[in-house]
Scaffold this motif. Structure first.
Motif, PDB file in Angstrom:
ATOM      1  N   MET A   1       0.844  -1.535  -0.058  1.00  9.45           N
ATOM      2  CA  MET A   1      -0.072   0.091   0.037  1.00  9.45           C
ATOM      3  C   MET A   1       0.743   1.343  -0.113  1.00  9.45           C
ATOM      4  O   MET A   1       0.696   2.391  -0.794  1.00  9.45           O
ATOM      5  CB  MET A   1      -0.834   0.030   1.442  1.00  9.45           C
TER       6      MET A   1
ATOM      7  N   GLY B   1       0.934   3.760  -3.385  1.00 10.89           N
ATOM      8  CA  GLY B   1       0.125   5.398  -3.196  1.00 10.89           C
ATOM      9  C   GLY B   1       1.374   6.342  -3.197  1.00 10.89           C
ATOM     10  O   GLY B   1       1.004   7.554  -3.283  1.00 10.89           O
TER      11      GLY B   1
ATOM     12  N   THR C   1       3.821   8.946  -4.461  1.00  7.81           N
ATOM     13  CA  THR C   1       3.731   9.932  -5.498  1.00  7.81           C
ATOM     14  C   THR C   1       5.178  10.475  -5.966  1.00  7.81           C
ATOM     15  O   THR C   1       5.511  10.185  -6.937  1.00  7.81           O
ATOM     16  CB  THR C   1       3.125  10.964  -5.050  1.00  7.81           C
ATOM     17  N   MET C   2       5.722  11.419  -4.982  1.00 11.62           N
ATOM     18  CA  MET C   2       7.117  11.973  -5.228  1.00 11.62           C
ATOM     19  C   MET C   2       8.150  11.203  -5.912  1.00 11.62           C
ATOM     20  O   MET C   2       8.611  11.409  -6.907  1.00 11.62           O
ATOM     21  CB  MET C   2       7.339  13.016  -3.962  1.00 11.62           C
TER      22      MET C   2
ATOM     23  N   THR D   1       0.159   7.556  -9.732  1.00 11.56           N
ATOM     24  CA  THR D   1       0.061   8.726  -8.999  1.00 11.56           C
ATOM     25  C   THR D   1       1.024   9.844  -9.719  1.00 11.56           C
ATOM     26  O   THR D   1       0.623  11.053  -9.647  1.00 11.56           O
ATOM     27  CB  THR D   1       0.861   8.225  -7.564  1.00 11.56           C
TER      28      THR D   1
ATOM     29  N   LEU E   1      -7.350   4.563  -7.566  1.00 12.65           N
ATOM     30  CA  LEU E   1      -6.271   4.748  -6.937  1.00 12.65           C
ATOM     31  C   LEU E   1      -6.968   4.137  -5.464  1.00 12.65           C
ATOM     32  O   LEU E   1      -6.472   3.349  -4.635  1.00 12.65           O
ATOM     33  CB  LEU E   1      -5.467   5.737  -6.758  1.00 12.65           C
ATOM     34  N   LEU E   2      -7.924   4.939  -5.279  1.00 14.49           N
ATOM     35  CA  LEU E   2      -8.597   4.689  -3.964  1.00 14.49           C
ATOM     36  C   LEU E   2      -9.167   3.570  -3.777  1.00 14.49           C
ATOM     37  O   LEU E   2      -9.102   2.892  -2.577  1.00 14.49           O
ATOM     38  CB  LEU E   2      -9.683   5.926  -4.110  1.00 14.49           C
TER      39      LEU E   2
ATOM     40  N   THR F   1      -6.376   0.890  -3.113  1.00 13.14           N
ATOM     41  CA  THR F   1      -5.912   0.913  -1.720  1.00 13.14           C
ATOM     42  C   THR F   1      -6.907   0.336  -0.789  1.00 13.14           C
ATOM     43  O   THR F   1      -6.560  -0.381   0.462  1.00 13.14           O
ATOM     44  CB  THR F   1      -5.425   2.344  -1.063  1.00 13.14           C
TER      45      THR F   1
ATOM     46  N   GLY G   1      -4.635   4.678   4.670  1.00 17.41           N
ATOM     47  CA  GLY G   1      -4.062   4.023   3.474  1.00 17.41           C
ATOM     48  C   GLY G   1      -4.159   4.768   2.440  1.00 17.41           C
ATOM     49  O   GLY G   1      -3.528   4.533   1.313  1.00 17.41           O
TER      50      GLY G   1
ATOM     51  N   PRO H   1      -3.513   7.135  -0.706  1.00 21.20           N
ATOM     52  CA  PRO H   1      -2.181   7.826  -1.230  1.00 21.20           C
ATOM     53  C   PRO H   1      -2.388   9.361  -1.200  1.00 21.20           C
ATOM     54  O   PRO H   1      -3.232   9.858  -1.133  1.00 21.20           O
ATOM     55  CB  PRO H   1      -2.443   7.397  -2.668  1.00 21.20           C
TER      56      PRO H   1
ATOM     57  N   ILE I   1      -1.384  11.576  -2.903  1.00 16.83           N
ATOM     58  CA  ILE I   1      -1.788  12.256  -4.055  1.00 16.83           C
ATOM     59  C   ILE I   1      -3.371  12.357  -3.980  1.00 16.83           C
ATOM     60  O   ILE I   1      -3.910  13.626  -4.562  1.00 16.83           O
ATOM     61  CB  ILE I   1      -1.214  11.842  -5.117  1.00 16.83           C
ATOM     62  N   VAL I   2      -4.198  11.354  -3.587  1.00 15.65           N
ATOM     63  CA  VAL I   2      -5.324  11.441  -3.685  1.00 15.65           C
ATOM     64  C   VAL I   2      -5.984  12.615  -2.650  1.00 15.65           C
ATOM     65  O   VAL I   2      -6.945  13.327  -2.797  1.00 15.65           O
ATOM     66  CB  VAL I   2      -5.893  10.496  -3.428  1.00 15.65           C
TER      67      VAL I   2
ATOM     68  N   ALA J   1       2.967  15.798  -2.222  1.00 12.67           N
ATOM     69  CA  ALA J   1       1.858  15.602  -2.943  1.00 12.67           C
ATOM     70  C   ALA J   1       0.672  16.306  -2.645  1.00 12.67           C
ATOM     71  O   ALA J   1      -0.115  16.909  -3.516  1.00 12.67           O
ATOM     72  CB  ALA J   1       1.627  14.279  -3.283  1.00 12.67           C
TER      73      ALA J   1
END
Lengths: 274, 325, 549
Positions: free
Chosen positions: B239, B243, B245-246, B273, B300-301, B304, C369, C371, C373-374, C472
């Motif tokens: 997870m 998730g 990003t950078m 991401t 994505l949501l 996860t 959990g 992410p 960015i979300v 993010a």
């Protein structure tokens, strides 16, 4: 008790927000390519008009246009002309974008300096980005696989490249995307097999600009339009700014000698020459 | 007499000057206070539920017009991501999903063996004192912000990869997954170590008593007993990686292609991401592209959320099985 | 026999697990080591006189008198460099010479017009001066020494002509003499080549020593100073000495061949290019006197953490970034702490396990959990577009939107750590209070909460460190990379995390100032490590206290 602190905070926030109104402000939003020019102008303005606050945000031409239409910025910097949809949106919301050409820029195809290839035609470059040419050997170079680098699809640089070179054909999926001109520069500089494209201002020691269709990018060829991929850079305002206002001074600053110096220092081609 | 005196002292100390009898008013007030207070507290507590609800709601709201306009099947199975192509934009996220899963899987390949071995080291082998030294180091790895890892990936690791390993491009799937594995490791180690430590002493003693070595005890007794917790650890690590990003945005190269051949980690990939991070700032608000990015966010949501349910399942199972033993 | 193998195998296994942990420690050092080392050079380095000049002019730090003395001392040494260049240039730079001749002609024409001369005298002088100008420009562009001599001699015959004495036209003769001297010392055929090389050389010297004192101060701060740091000066010195060229590996130096072989980098001496010219001594002079021209001094630039920067972080520090990070994180704590603590209190004290609590817990876990960015997307859709405009605020990314987004992000961390803190308060405390007849609420406020406070504070610090490092979620909700220090929470702000990203990939200038690149990210890492160390320290104290009692 917790609530009190929250209320207290809200009051504090309001006071802080209130005190912000007063000094003259100029908010500039938009292209990462034109951003540096606006930065430079802002820097000079800081000395000339100390009580004016100028914010420059570099987030992309599209964002700049949207911000101007929404009235969230005074000047939108754009490396492409507004699209018709954006004009329609603007007029629908009572905004009338006026374009000011502040500088010229050429989009240069660049390679690593170790690459012996000096010239390509735009057809070859297109084939490279379409994934039809995959090794430098096919265009007279060493037997190294190409690392093809493009700017992200929302940038003005991409837009220019897309319409002049790609003729609106879709790039191959193996093309790598970078989010800014400096990143494109850095990737090409560090990667012997790379090919990329950047604004003329980013052609400096460490990468090599390629002669395109027999024309080498230079100040003269870009200004005269001889170089096949040159474009004007814009600042858009909502209506022509009131004469003498700070916005007016800002969008006409490129006509002054100091302004030209900044444009050239930032690596672009000034639209006037004296 | 003495007893009486002592009782008096206690009463004084506790501040009970009068017998504990409440009037009706006090009783009702107390009742109301307690229950209204509880209600208020409950309302605040539900914020997190509300937050999850709002996240789903708003991401769906922004993504919905897109999902209505374009076919979901094409969205999920298309490999062409050309959101800004003139005239015929294409929104196929398969390559992006594959990219995300690809770097995550590669990261797990690196981090699971190291993570589980480290957890074993911490729980089975070393003393409490050494564990107290090592754990903060692992916590530092977890604390370093992802942008710093990304910074390292771009400015330090990428040139190294090109210079010493001869890659044509230093920002690729390998670079991204190496850093993702480092970021996933602390999660994997701490959850796995918890579940390993939670297995009973009796199990181990029985195994040693039968003459088993530490290796045999660990692999044949402790790990089977703690396997649910270890799986949960891996899922949580996954997870974290999917998730992130950078790091992937900065290190993966961002080419929206499906890696081919699949084992070649030196290719550049693009994750979901990174796509959101890279394109959201540039896109026109309310455009199809903007909505497509929210649709990716929704995807994505959901991913996860699924992983979360899986990890919860394994964690509860771990708790139950340990409770029994 | 078999048992021996088993023992060996067991040992190998033990070592392997140890190696895994060792690998982690090594990784930590490999990641932090280079970054920290390079980052510290942003603060501790050898600063040159240019650095002190820049600090004084741009930020107002330093002793003006001392800087003046230092720069005068340095200028005295530098004067020779400029003189050498000017002398050489006067024989080489045809364009500049021609411009000057034309300028003199123009000025003289204006002067003549103002003097009231008879018509034919005016015409005669005008045409004579035009002739002189033309002869001069011919001389400048000629490559033949005879021709030049002829032209110059023609011009100089008028030097003592009374009609030209004490007029602007005397500039012609000065120019002619200067050129005569320079032309004699220069290989005329190579002038074009020299001019290109000289321009390059001048650029390097400008970068090294700053713009020449006779020029106007450049518009951008970035170009107003020479090398501010000694390491930078060393690099420039290297570039001054060696010119880079990409040639074929066979070494023939054919630059335009397309033979399909990768070129290799080659450095060759710049000095050799100017062999036998007036400029040759320049190289030796600069090399010998470089430290006198720049006066390097070990500098501890602690104001790095306070100073603003010029665009692109070319000069200056990271003050606004630190301020922005603190603003965002503290504001988000104000939002999250009440919710976090109350939720934790409710979850631990008020209810028994049941379906509702299970749902709440599941949501907390889900939230943890999601992410990051979300969260960014959510922040845009909810706070920026919906909530803030609902209360009449501007619909744009701002500190308020960013900190609320971060607050939602860190809510699970806050709830979990507060829960843990409340749970670790010994039951006996609560029981004692309840036994004394205090209500549940009172018990919580006066007994449990104070006892759990250090633990909760640890949680706050951990959330702080998490929030400070997040990038993010603030990409679209609060962050900018260039801009003024915000004066309200309805503006965007620079932050350390977003700045680190920008320095790594976004900014053109940052690659030229690696110390600032690494300085920014190291400041971020240090901030977070300090917060974490603080949390660890507090946790251990709580642990000890609870164990002690």
């Amino acid at each position: 008790m917790k609530k009190n602190s929250l209320c207290g905070f809200a009051v504090l926030a309001l006071i802080v927000a209130g005190s912000a109104i007063g000094a003259e402000k100029l908010h500039i939003e938009g292209s990462t390519t034109v951003g540096p020019i606006a930065d430079g102008f802002a820097e000079v303005f800081k000395d000339m008009y100390p009580d004016v606050t100028i914010t420059v945000n570099k987030s992309g031409s599209g964002t700049g246009a949207a911000a101007l239409i929404d009235g969230r910025c005074d000047i939108a910097t754009m490396s492409r002309f507004m699209k018709d949809q954006e004009f329609k949106d603007a007029v629908a919301r009572g905004a009338f974008p006026v374009a000011h050409v502040v500088a010229m820029d050429g989009v240069c195809v660049v390679v690593h300096p170790s690459n012996p290839v000096n010239a390509l035609t735009s057809g070859q470059v297109r084939d490279i980005y379409l994934g039809k040419i995959r090794s430098w050997k096919e265009v007279g170079g060493p037997d190294i696989p190409m690392v093809v680098i493009s700017r992200d699809t929302e940038s003005g640089t991409y837009d220019t490249f897309d319409s002049f070179i790609m003729k609106k054909q879709k790039m191959a999926s193996s093309v790598e995307y970078v989010t800014s001109n400096p990143q494109a520069f850095a990737r090409v500089k560090n990667t012997p097999g790379a090919i990329g494209y950047v604004g003329y201002g980013f052609v400096q020691t460490g990468i090599k600009a390629i002669t395109l269709d027999g024309v080498k990018p230079s100040i003269q060829t870009i200004m005269s339009g001889k170089y096949p991929v040159s474009r004007p850079l814009f600042m858009f305002t909502n209506g022509y700014p009131e004469l003498g206002s700070m916005t007016h001074k800002f969008v006409t600053f490129h006509l002054t000698e100091r302004g030209q110096e900044v444009v050239e220092d930032k690596g672009f081609v000034a639209v006037t020459s004296y | 007499m003495n007893g009486n005196n002592a009782e008096q002292t206690v009463r004084n100390a506790a501040g009970f000057q009068q017998p504990l009898v409440l009037t009706v008013g006090q009783d009702i007030r107390g009742f109301l206070f307690k229950h209204l207070g509880r209600l208020a507290l409950f309302a605040l507590t539900v914020t997190s539920v509300l937050a999850v609800f709002l996240i789903f709601l708003f991401v769906i709201l922004e993504a919905f017009p897109f999902l209505g306009k374009f076919s979901i099947v094409e969205f999920l199975t298309g490999t062409a991501w050309y959101p800004e192509a003139h005239g015929t934009p294409e929104f196929g996220v398969l390559a992006l999903i594959v990219g995300s899963v690809y770097v995550t899987a590669a990261a797990l390949v690196f981090s699971v063996p190291i993570g589980v071995l480290s957890a074993i080291f911490l729980s089975e082998i070393v003393s409490f004192r050494i564990r107290n030294i090592v754990k903060p180091i692992i916590e530092i790895l977890a604390a370093i912000p992802s942008v710093a890892y990304g910074f390292f990936a771009v400015l330090v690791l990428a040139p190294w990869l090109q210079k010493y390993l001869g890659f044509t491009s230093g920002t690729n799937a390998l670079n991204a997954s190496l850093l993702l594995s480092i970021m996933a490791l602390p999660t994997i180690i701490s959850v796995a170590e918890d579940s390993l430590s939670a297995t009973g002493r009796e199990l181990r003693e029985a195994s040693y008593g039968l003459g088993a070595t530490r290796f045999e005890t660990t692999f044949k007794v402790v790990i089977p007993a703690a396997h649910s917790g270890i799986i949960a650890a891996i899922v949580l690590g996954m997870m974290r990686a999917i998730g992130e990003t950078m790091v992937v945005w900065m290190a993966s190269g961002n080419a929206s292609q499906i890696p081919h051949p699949w084992w070649n980690l030196s290719q550049s990939v693009r994750t979901m991401t990174a796509t959101i991070a890279g394109e959201m700032g540039e896109t026109v608000k309310g455009s199809d592209h903007y909505r497509a990015l929210f649709a990716i966010g929704l995807l994505l949501l959901l991913m996860t959320l699924l992983l979360n349910l899986v990890s919860e399942y394994f964690l509860t199972r771990a708790k139950k099985s340990l409770g029994k033993s | 026999m078999k048992s021996r193998y088993r023992t060996i195998f067991d040992k190998i296994f033990t070592v392997t697990t140890g190696l895994a942990v060792l690998l982690l420690v090594v990784v930590l050092f490999v990641i932090l080591g280079p970054m920290l080392l390079r980052g510290f050079s942003a603060v501790l380095f050898k600063g040159t006189v240019e650095f002190r000049k820049m600090q004084l002019a741009e930020f107002g730090h330093g002793d003006p008198e001392q800087v003046r003395v230092e720069s005068e001392r340095a200028d005295a040494v530098r004067a020779n460099v400029y003189e050498l260049i000017d002398n050489f240039k006067s024989g080489v730079d045809i364009e500049q010479l021609t411009d000057r001749a034309k300028e003199i002609y123009r000025n003289y024409g204006n002067e003549l017009r103002l003097r009231e001369l008879p018509r034919e005298q005016y015409t005669a002088l005008r045409s004579l001066s035009r002739e002189i100008r033309n002869r001069l420009t011919d001389a400048f562009s000629s490559n033949s020494i005879e021709q030049i001599r002829e032209h110059i001699e023609y011009v100089l015959q008028f030097e003592d002509d009374e009609r030209f004495v004490n007029t602007t036209a005397s500039g012609f003769f000065q120019l002619a003499r200067q050129y005569q001297k320079a032309a004699a010392a220069t290989d005329l055929d190579k002038r074009q080549e020299y001019a290109v090389e000289l321009a390059e050389l001048e650029d390097i010297i400008t970068e090294l020593l700053g713009p020449s004192p006779t020029e106007d101060s450049p518009a951008l701060a970035q170009f107003r100073y020479g090398a501010t740091r000694w390491d930078q000066a060393q690099k420039l010195l290297h570039r001054l000495r060696w010119k880079e060229r990409w040639v074929e590996p066979s070494g023939k130096g054919n630059l335009n061949a397309e033979s399909g072989v990768s070129l290799v980098r080659q450095e060759f001496s710049r000095k050799e290019q100017f062999d036998g010219t007036e400029l040759e001594p320049l190289f030796g002079y600069i090399e010998e006197n470089i430290d006198r021209m720049l006066e390097p001094k070990t500098t501890f630039y602690w104001r790095y953490f306070l100073d603003d920067s010029t665009p692109g972080h070319y000069f200056g520090g990271i003050g606004p970034e630190i301020l922005g990070t603190l603003l965002l994180t503290l504001l988000s704590m104000i939002f999250v702490v009440p919710f976090g603590v109350i939720s934790a209190a409710y979850l631990t004290e008020c209810t028994k396990e049941g379906p509702i609590i299970r749902i709440i817990r599941m949501c907390v876990n889900t939230l943890a959990g999601v992410p990051s960015i979300v969260f960014g997307l959510f922040g845009v859709a909810f706070f920026v577009i919906f909530l803030i405009p609902l209360f009449g605020g501007p619909s744009q990314p701002c500190i308020l939107a960013g900190s609320m987004t971060l607050a939602v992000l860190t809510l699970p961390v806050m709830i979990r750590s507060s829960e843990e803190a409340i749970r670790t308060v010994p039951r006996t405390y609560k029981e004692a209070s309840l036994a004394l007849g205090a209500s549940g609420f009172r018990t919580f406020m006066t007994v449990t909460l104070p006892a759990a406070l250090p633990g909760i504070l640890t949680g706050v610090i951990l959330s702080l460190s998490r929030v400070a490092g997040e990038t993010a979620p603030i990409l679209f909700t609060a962050g900018i990379t260039v801009g003024p220090v915000p004066d309200s929470i309805f503006q965007k702000t620079r932050t350390l995390s977003y700045g680190s990203w920008d320095m790594a990939v976004g900014d053109k200038l940052s690659a030229q100032v690696p110390h600032n690149q690494f300085g920014m990210v190291v400041a971020l890492i240090l901030l977070i490590l300090i917060l974490n160390a603080l949390a660890v320290f507090m946790r251990s104290r709580v642990f000890k206290r609870l164990k002690g009692q």
